[in-house]
Design a protein around this motif. Sequence first.
Motif, short mmCIF file in Angstrom:
data_model
loop_
_atom_site.label_atom_id
_atom_site.label_comp_id
_atom_site.label_asym_id
_atom_site.label_seq_id
_atom_site.Cartn_x
_atom_site.Cartn_y
_atom_site.Cartn_z
N ASN A 1 0.80 -1.22 0.00
CA ASN A 1 0.00 0.00 0.00
C ASN A 1 0.84 1.27 0.00
O ASN A 1 0.31 2.36 -0.24
CB ASN A 1 -0.94 0.01 1.20
CG ASN A 1 -2.15 -0.88 1.02
OD1 ASN A 1 -3.08 -0.53 0.29
ND2 ASN A 1 -2.14 -2.04 1.64
N ARG B 1 -6.89 3.95 1.55
CA ARG B 1 -6.66 2.57 1.12
C ARG B 1 -6.84 1.57 2.25
O ARG B 1 -7.41 0.50 2.08
CB ARG B 1 -5.25 2.43 0.55
CG ARG B 1 -5.09 2.97 -0.86
CD ARG B 1 -3.68 2.75 -1.32
NE ARG B 1 -3.49 3.17 -2.70
CZ ARG B 1 -2.32 3.15 -3.33
NH1 ARG B 1 -1.24 2.72 -2.70
NH2 ARG B 1 -2.23 3.54 -4.59
N VAL B 2 -6.31 1.91 3.41
CA VAL B 2 -6.29 0.95 4.50
C VAL B 2 -7.50 1.06 5.44
O VAL B 2 -7.80 0.13 6.18
CB VAL B 2 -4.99 1.08 5.34
CG1 VAL B 2 -3.79 0.78 4.47
CG2 VAL B 2 -4.87 2.47 5.96
N PHE C 1 -3.05 6.89 1.50
CA PHE C 1 -2.81 5.67 2.28
C PHE C 1 -3.96 5.45 3.26
O PHE C 1 -4.43 4.33 3.45
CB PHE C 1 -1.49 5.80 3.03
CG PHE C 1 -1.16 4.62 3.91
CD1 PHE C 1 -0.69 3.44 3.37
CD2 PHE C 1 -1.31 4.70 5.29
CE1 PHE C 1 -0.40 2.34 4.17
CE2 PHE C 1 -1.02 3.61 6.11
CZ PHE C 1 -0.55 2.44 5.54
#
Length: 272
Positions: free
Chosen positions: A86, A157-158, A154
């Motif tokens: 990622n 994404r997570v 980020f």
Amino acid sequence: MPRTTEQQLVTESLFELFFLQLLAEGEQAMIEDPDYEDEYMDTPFSTTILKTICKLQEKKIPSTMHCHSQKWSSPTPTTFDTIVANLRDNPVFHNNLENEQLPVEIQVAVALHHFGHFGNAASIQKVGIWAGLGFGTVDLVTRRVMAAVCDPIFHKRVMKSPDAAIKEKAMMWVEACSCPAWRKGWCMVDGTLVPLASRSAHFGNTWYDRKSNYSLNVQLISTPDLRIIDYGVGLPGSQHDATAWKETRIPKERATLLGAGEWVWADSAYAL
């Protein structure tokens, strides 16, 4: 508190001796005749000390940081690979210079090792010796990883918004552990203080918290099974939890993330 082992005490002493010897050799080199050679001093004593430290740590230092980084940083191999995947395409890890950067895996492993220690053990000197990197490189790598982790891309994404199935599972757990009337409180928030090694150079007093430490205020929002669905970082330790909470997604996007009648479990530090 964890007990300091005899091996750790010896290592600490050797590190202190190493740095003192390195300074002494540097000063000696400045005053000696550059053409003078001593046949009995082919190997500097500081190098001998460093080799001794490495021998002492042979069973602990991984042969390759990529394969064994989990020994030094708490993530499992799967979690480590997911973090790297990622972060890999973040612009901070790419440039057009002739000298290529270290692989992202190595940079993340060094940063995690850095984050996983405190005090003298977290100094760039000790991390550099562990990783076999220059001290300036350790600082640069840590900054890159922090920049990538704090990037909103980020975060998106997570941190996935929980779907209907995750919500229903959480509600069922709440109902089973409390009562049907409380089932719509399917997530919870709490803050924690992450201590800093020293006073920040910028706005130092704002980082001083109620527990007499310099720290960061970190907010975590999770479901009952500890699935983190959002987080808030970056605010100083002096910041009240109720104020820090407002910087996370749920207060800002309540209509999107919470359905009708849904609410969040919190302690008395948070406003209704």
